[in-house]
Design a protein around this motif. Structure first.
Motif, short mmCIF file in Angstrom:
data_model
loop_
_atom_site.label_atom_id
_atom_site.label_comp_id
_atom_site.label_asym_id
_atom_site.label_seq_id
_atom_site.Cartn_x
_atom_site.Cartn_y
_atom_site.Cartn_z
N SER A 171 0.74 -1.34 -0.11
CA SER A 171 -0.13 0.03 -0.18
C SER A 171 0.88 1.22 0.21
O SER A 171 0.36 2.26 -0.09
N GLY A 172 2.13 1.25 0.19
CA GLY A 172 2.87 2.36 0.28
C GLY A 172 3.24 2.97 -1.13
O GLY A 172 3.90 4.08 -1.14
N GLY A 173 2.93 2.27 -2.22
CA GLY A 173 2.97 3.13 -3.32
C GLY A 173 4.55 2.85 -3.83
O GLY A 173 5.75 2.90 -2.92
N LEU A 174 4.81 2.66 -5.14
CA LEU A 174 5.94 2.22 -5.66
C LEU A 174 6.54 3.06 -6.80
O LEU A 174 6.98 3.06 -7.83
N GLY A 175 6.20 4.56 -6.65
CA GLY A 175 6.90 5.35 -7.54
C GLY A 175 5.72 5.63 -8.84
O GLY A 175 4.42 5.11 -8.50
N ASP A 176 5.91 6.70 -9.65
CA ASP A 176 5.21 6.89 -10.86
C ASP A 176 3.97 7.38 -10.49
O ASP A 176 2.83 7.55 -10.93
N VAL A 177 4.08 8.49 -9.36
CA VAL A 177 2.96 9.36 -8.67
C VAL A 177 3.26 10.72 -9.20
O VAL A 177 4.40 11.33 -8.78
N THR A 245 16.27 11.82 5.14
CA THR A 245 15.03 11.25 4.86
C THR A 245 14.75 11.48 3.44
O THR A 245 14.99 12.40 2.87
N TYR A 246 13.42 10.85 3.00
CA TYR A 246 13.00 11.20 1.76
C TYR A 246 12.41 12.67 1.70
O TYR A 246 12.46 13.26 0.90
N ASP A 247 11.57 13.05 2.63
CA ASP A 247 10.98 14.10 2.96
C ASP A 247 11.90 15.45 3.06
O ASP A 247 11.89 16.62 2.31
N GLN A 248 13.11 15.01 3.56
CA GLN A 248 14.18 15.77 3.82
C GLN A 248 14.81 16.05 2.34
O GLN A 248 15.36 17.28 2.02
N ASN A 328 9.93 12.72 -15.69
CA ASN A 328 8.57 13.29 -16.30
C ASN A 328 7.39 13.75 -15.37
O ASN A 328 6.39 13.56 -15.65
N GLY A 329 7.77 14.47 -14.26
CA GLY A 329 6.84 15.07 -13.48
C GLY A 329 6.16 13.97 -12.49
O GLY A 329 5.26 14.33 -11.76
N LYS A 330 6.80 12.96 -12.59
CA LYS A 330 6.25 11.82 -11.38
C LYS A 330 7.42 11.23 -10.44
O LYS A 330 8.50 11.31 -10.98
N THR A 331 7.08 10.69 -9.40
CA THR A 331 8.06 10.11 -8.80
C THR A 331 8.55 8.68 -9.48
O THR A 331 7.95 8.50 -10.11
N VAL A 332 9.95 8.90 -9.24
CA VAL A 332 10.79 7.79 -9.96
C VAL A 332 10.05 6.37 -9.83
O VAL A 332 9.98 5.99 -8.64
N PRO A 333 9.59 5.80 -10.99
CA PRO A 333 9.06 4.50 -10.80
C PRO A 333 9.98 3.61 -10.25
O PRO A 333 11.11 3.63 -10.18
N ASP A 335 10.85 0.69 -11.24
CA ASP A 335 11.81 0.01 -12.26
C ASP A 335 12.93 0.81 -12.42
O ASP A 335 13.99 0.42 -12.95
N HIS A 336 12.83 2.16 -12.16
CA HIS A 336 14.06 3.07 -12.60
C HIS A 336 14.52 3.58 -11.44
O HIS A 336 15.31 4.79 -11.37
N GLY A 337 14.31 3.09 -10.22
CA GLY A 337 15.29 3.46 -9.03
C GLY A 337 14.55 4.01 -7.63
O GLY A 337 14.92 4.73 -6.76
N TYR A 338 13.26 4.22 -7.73
CA TYR A 338 12.30 4.61 -6.64
C TYR A 338 12.94 4.18 -5.18
O TYR A 338 13.24 2.99 -4.89
N PRO A 339 12.84 5.01 -4.26
CA PRO A 339 12.61 6.65 -4.50
C PRO A 339 13.62 7.45 -5.17
O PRO A 339 13.13 8.73 -5.36
N ALA A 340 14.68 7.06 -5.27
CA ALA A 340 15.63 8.07 -5.79
C ALA A 340 16.85 7.36 -6.51
O ALA A 340 17.22 6.19 -6.28
N ARG A 341 17.44 7.91 -7.57
CA ARG A 341 18.67 7.32 -8.31
C ARG A 341 19.81 8.44 -8.56
O ARG A 341 19.40 9.53 -8.85
N MET A 342 20.81 7.72 -9.28
CA MET A 342 21.86 8.77 -9.62
C MET A 342 21.53 8.77 -10.97
O MET A 342 21.03 8.30 -11.81
N LEU A 343 21.95 10.29 -11.43
CA LEU A 343 21.73 10.64 -12.96
C LEU A 343 23.24 11.45 -13.26
O LEU A 343 23.16 12.53 -12.65
N VAL A 344 24.16 10.66 -13.97
CA VAL A 344 25.52 11.04 -14.31
C VAL A 344 25.64 11.53 -15.59
O VAL A 344 25.33 10.61 -16.29
N PRO A 345 25.94 12.80 -15.91
CA PRO A 345 26.10 13.13 -17.41
C PRO A 345 27.24 12.38 -18.29
O PRO A 345 28.32 11.93 -17.55
N ASN A 346 27.17 12.23 -19.48
CA ASN A 346 28.20 11.51 -20.36
C ASN A 346 28.35 10.14 -20.10
O ASN A 346 29.54 9.77 -20.67
#
Length: 495
Positions: A171-177, A245-248, A328-333, A335-346
């Motif tokens: 019930s906690g949700g797994l992103g894409d919100v 924390t996620y909220d922080q 894309n305006g939603k919490t990271v799904p 499959d893509h790393g909910y609740p947070a992921r790294m994003l590194v250029p190049n």
């Protein structure tokens, strides 16, 4: 056995690892690189699919073997042992080889319920099977043993329920919100698309929808993170380590950026490449707060399931390296790393660690999961271009035929795309759509007038923003990413 697997699979919908996936994850984690790398190179995305199919086949074979043993004169203990074998093996092997990836209590519940259903179902069909046997009378004792063992397995599952995270996970949700950043420092300035390119049938959309974004990872069982328990630790060679924390994390100043991700295992012309609008906190802000000490060499990332990778400290301090929490305006799904992921250029996707849990500054060259298997440590994106259209056969009315696709070179950008229709003897410049940002792919199009009907090979090549054209030398993805020109064979037919 099929019925039992079906029940176990349906139960996994409540947030438990499917028993077949648990066993498969153990196989993945125990396989050495000299076996797994050739398999991935040969099978690509089919490697995981075939593994799961193979394990399901093993379960069904065990079911057939259990039925044969149950209908024979063999001791009842042998029937129970053979029947329990795959269920117990899935739980035990996952605990031994994949303890960080497979949550123990929920995997126990799924395996126990599957075993209980299998043995109970076998007990009910056993009398009719024995009645058809000329040399073996019906055995109520054997049926009672099967039902008793099934009851024990069911009891284990029921007793484990209060200790599990099923209710919270389910019930906690797994992103894409849908969600907006609380404190957006910089908004992405995305230019309008070229209507003519957008209207082309079959052209790649500029921004990939979350559900269509490619996914490649090392796990069959996606981590299910509980937000009230998740913490992001920033530690190591720093003066002031801290946790968020996620909220922080959401309370910190965030930035938006268009960012294309490509898998290092993507073949020339492949589809393991996607683009999204990401929102997150610059890693540099977190490291500045932690006060990195002198001697720092790498920043190592660890996900909640134990996956690791790293980037040099200079790369970590770039302003476009993010801890991303919106896609894309939603919490990271999930499959893509909910609740947070790294994003590194190049750099290729394997270093953009998903389900991030720990950020650690170290004073040595940190060797991550895939680097231990021989894959590139720098993992810089190779310049590449892809042909999306036309198809393999076109009807030609005499007008120009549009050839179009995408090109990508990481942070270097794309300055030119060329197309050849004569086997690489000559090249014509394609038209380039305005890029969405400095880290995104660029769509291109070319008006081609065939010389007549018949087969034609179209070849594309790209030049990056530094003036370097991609190499024509074809190379497989391992270990530094694939290279070579993308091409398609088109048959032109007169309309």
């Amino acid at each position: 056995m099929f019925f039992a697997l079906d029940v176990a699979f349906l139960l996994s919908m409540a947030g438990m690892p499917f028993v077949v996936d648990s066993l498969g994850q153990a196989f993945i984690d125990v396989l050495p690189g000299w076996i797994s790398i050739p398999l991935i190179d040969a099978l690509h995305q089919w490697a995981k699919i075939l593994l799961v199919v193979g394990l399901i086949a093993l379960f069904l074979i065990d079911g057939a073997a259990t039925g044969l043993v149950a209908a024979s004169r063999r001791r009842t203990v042998a029937v129970v042992a053979v029947g329990l074998l795959p269920w117990v093996a899935a739980f035990v092997f996952a605990r031994i080889f994949s303890p960080q990836r497979i949550e123990p209590v929920t995997s126990l519940i799924d395996a126990a319920v599957g075993a209980a259903v299998f043995l109970a179902a076998l007990a009910f069909i056993l009398p009719s099977a024995l009645d058809r046997s000329a040399d073996e009378p019906a055995s109520p004792g054997r049926r009672r043993a099967l039902l008793g063992t099934a009851a024990v397995a069911a009891g284990i599952a029921i007793v484990s329920l209060p200790l599990s995270r099923i209710a919270a996970v389910g019930s906690g949700g797994l992103g894409d919100v849908a969600m907006a950043a609380r404190r957006l420092r910089t908004r992405a300035d995305i230019p309008a698309p070229d209507p003519a390119v957008d209207a082309l049938p079959g052209i790649t959309p500029r921004i990939t929808a979350n559900e269509n974004h490619y996914t490649v990872d090392t796990t069959l069982v996606k981590p299910r993170v509980l937000l009230d328990e998740w913490r992001l630790d920033i530690k190591g060679l720093v003066q002031a380590p801290f946790s968020l924390t996620y909220d922080q994390l959401l309370d910190l100043e965030a930035v938006e950026q268009i960012h294309t991700l490509e898998c290092i295992s993507n073949y020339v012309g492949g589809d393991l490449i996607s683009t999204a609008l990401w929102t997150g906190v610059p890693l540099r802000d977190l490291l500045d707060r932690a006060q990195v000490q002198s001697g720092a060499y790498d920043v190592a990332f660890t996900s909640v399931d134990g996956y690791t990778d790293s980037i040099p400290i200079a790369k970590a301090m770039e302003d476009r390296t993010l801890v991303a929490y919106l896609m894309n305006g939603k919490t990271v799904p999930q499959d893509h790393g909910y609740p947070a992921r790294m994003l590194v250029p190049n750099i290729y996707g394997m270093k953009n660690v998903k389900w991030i849990r720990t950020i650690e500054v170290v004073n040595y060259d940190f060797i991550g999961y895939w680097q231990q298997q021989g894959w590139s440590d720098s993992a810089n994106v190779n310049t590449n271009a892809r042909i999306d259209l036309p198809g393999r056969s076109v009807r030609w009315t005499g007008d120009a035929i549009t050839v179009a696709g995408i090109a990508f070179a990481g942070a270097r950008g794309i300055s030119k795309v060329e197309l050849s229709t004569d086997g690489g003897k000559s090249w014509g410049d394609a038209s380039l759509e305005t890029p969405m940002g400095p880290l995104s792919w660029r769509r291109w199009s070319y008006a081609w007038t065939p010389g007549g009907a018949g087969p034609v090979r179209l070849i594309v090549r790209a030049t990056d923003g530094t003036g370097n054209t991609e190499t024509p030398i074809a190379r497989s993805p391992y270990p530094d990413g694939s290279t070579g020109y993308d091409s398609i064979d088109v048959t032109v037919q007169r309309a």
